[in-house]
Design a protein around this motif. Structure first.
Motif, PDB file in Angstrom:
ATOM      1  N   GLY A   1       0.775  -1.222  -0.026  1.00  0.00           N
ATOM      2  CA  GLY A   1       0.032  -0.039  -0.088  1.00  0.00           C
ATOM      3  C   GLY A   1       0.878   1.345  -0.017  1.00  0.00           C
ATOM      4  O   GLY A   1       0.486   2.334  -0.651  1.00  0.00           O
ATOM      5  N   GLU A   2       1.823   1.085   0.906  1.00  0.00           N
ATOM      6  CA  GLU A   2       2.842   2.259   0.680  1.00  0.00           C
ATOM      7  C   GLU A   2       3.733   2.483  -0.518  1.00  0.00           C
ATOM      8  O   GLU A   2       3.966   3.771  -0.929  1.00  0.00           O
ATOM      9  CB  GLU A   2       3.740   2.285   2.001  1.00  0.00           C
ATOM     10  CG  GLU A   2       3.091   2.219   3.452  1.00  0.00           C
ATOM     11  CD  GLU A   2       4.095   2.122   4.455  1.00  0.00           C
ATOM     12  OE1 GLU A   2       5.321   1.614   4.235  1.00  0.00           O
ATOM     13  OE2 GLU A   2       3.665   2.047   5.586  1.00  0.00           O
ATOM     14  N   ALA A   3       3.914   1.509  -1.077  1.00  0.00           N
ATOM     15  CA  ALA A   3       4.698   1.624  -2.452  1.00  0.00           C
ATOM     16  C   ALA A   3       3.961   1.919  -3.572  1.00  0.00           C
ATOM     17  O   ALA A   3       4.082   2.010  -4.679  1.00  0.00           O
ATOM     18  CB  ALA A   3       5.187   0.176  -2.757  1.00  0.00           C
ATOM     19  N   GLY A   4       2.385   1.809  -3.420  1.00  0.00           N
ATOM     20  CA  GLY A   4       1.238   2.400  -4.303  1.00  0.00           C
ATOM     21  C   GLY A   4       0.852   1.275  -5.354  1.00  0.00           C
ATOM     22  O   GLY A   4       0.396   1.295  -6.035  1.00  0.00           O
ATOM     23  N   TRP A   5       1.162   0.002  -4.753  1.00  0.00           N
ATOM     24  CA  TRP A   5       0.860  -1.298  -5.633  1.00  0.00           C
ATOM     25  C   TRP A   5      -0.517  -1.541  -5.560  1.00  0.00           C
ATOM     26  O   TRP A   5      -1.369  -1.939  -6.317  1.00  0.00           O
ATOM     27  CB  TRP A   5       1.588  -2.369  -5.279  1.00  0.00           C
ATOM     28  CG  TRP A   5       2.823  -2.414  -5.966  1.00  0.00           C
ATOM     29  CD1 TRP A   5       4.117  -1.598  -5.307  1.00  0.00           C
ATOM     30  CD2 TRP A   5       3.512  -3.111  -6.964  1.00  0.00           C
ATOM     31  NE1 TRP A   5       5.054  -1.836  -6.053  1.00  0.00           N
ATOM     32  CE2 TRP A   5       4.757  -2.500  -7.269  1.00  0.00           C
ATOM     33  CE3 TRP A   5       3.030  -3.693  -8.009  1.00  0.00           C
ATOM     34  CZ2 TRP A   5       5.517  -3.153  -8.285  1.00  0.00           C
ATOM     35  CZ3 TRP A   5       3.727  -4.272  -9.009  1.00  0.00           C
ATOM     36  CH2 TRP A   5       5.102  -3.916  -9.096  1.00  0.00           C
TER      37      TRP A   5
END
Length: 132
Positions: A126-130
C-alpha cells in the motif's frame, strides 16, 4: 518427398518439450511453477524463433506443417504462461489467508507470525502504491 528441414523439426521438438514443461508446472507439486513456467516461456520463444526461421527457408509445398506447428504452439505456450502466472498471483492472497488460518489452528504462534507477515506485506504494498 523432401527431407524435413532441421529448423522445422527443432521447432516441433522444442514446442513439444514446452508443452511438457507447462503441464508439469501446472501439477500440484510445490514450487514446480517457479521452474517450469520460465522454462516454458523460454521454450516458447525458442520454438517461435526456429519455426519462423524454418518458414523463411522452406519452399512452398515443403513440410511447412512442422514449422507452423512449432510457431503456433510456441505462441500459445507463451500466452498460457502469462495466464497461469496471472492466475497464480491473483489467487496468492486467498491461499495465504488459508495457510494463516490452518497455521493458527495447528500452531497458534506460527499462525500469528504468518498473519503479521501478511499484514506487513499488505501495508508495504500500500505504501509503495501497488494496492489501494
Amino acid at each position: 518427398m523432401p527431407s524435413p528441414n532441421r529448423l522445422a523439426l527443432t521447432s516441433l521438438i522444442i514446442s513439444t518439450l514446452t508443452v511438457l514443461s507447462l503441464c508439469i508446472g501446472w501439477a500440484p507439486i510445490p514450487l514446480t511453477a517457479l521452474v517450469c513456467y520460465p522454462a516454458a516461456a523460454l521454450g516458447g520463444i525458442a520454438s517461435m524463433m526456429t519455426g519462423w526461421m524454418a518458414l523463411q527457408r522452406l519452399a512452398p509445398g515443403g513440410r511447412r506443417w512442422m514449422a507452423l506447428t512449432g510457431l503456433w504452439i510456441g505462441g500459445l505456450a507463451i500466452l498460457a504462461v502469462i495466464c497461469f502466472s496471472t492466475f497464480s498471483l491473483l489467487i496468492l492472497p486467498i491461499a495465504w489467508n488459508g495457510i494463516a488460518q490452518v497455521g493458527q489452528t495447528l500452531l497458534p504462534a506460527a499462525g500469528d507470525w504468518i498473519t503479521q507477515t501478511w499484514l506487513a506485506l499488505l501495508q508495504w504494498l500500500g505504501e509503495a502504491g501497488w494496492i489501494k
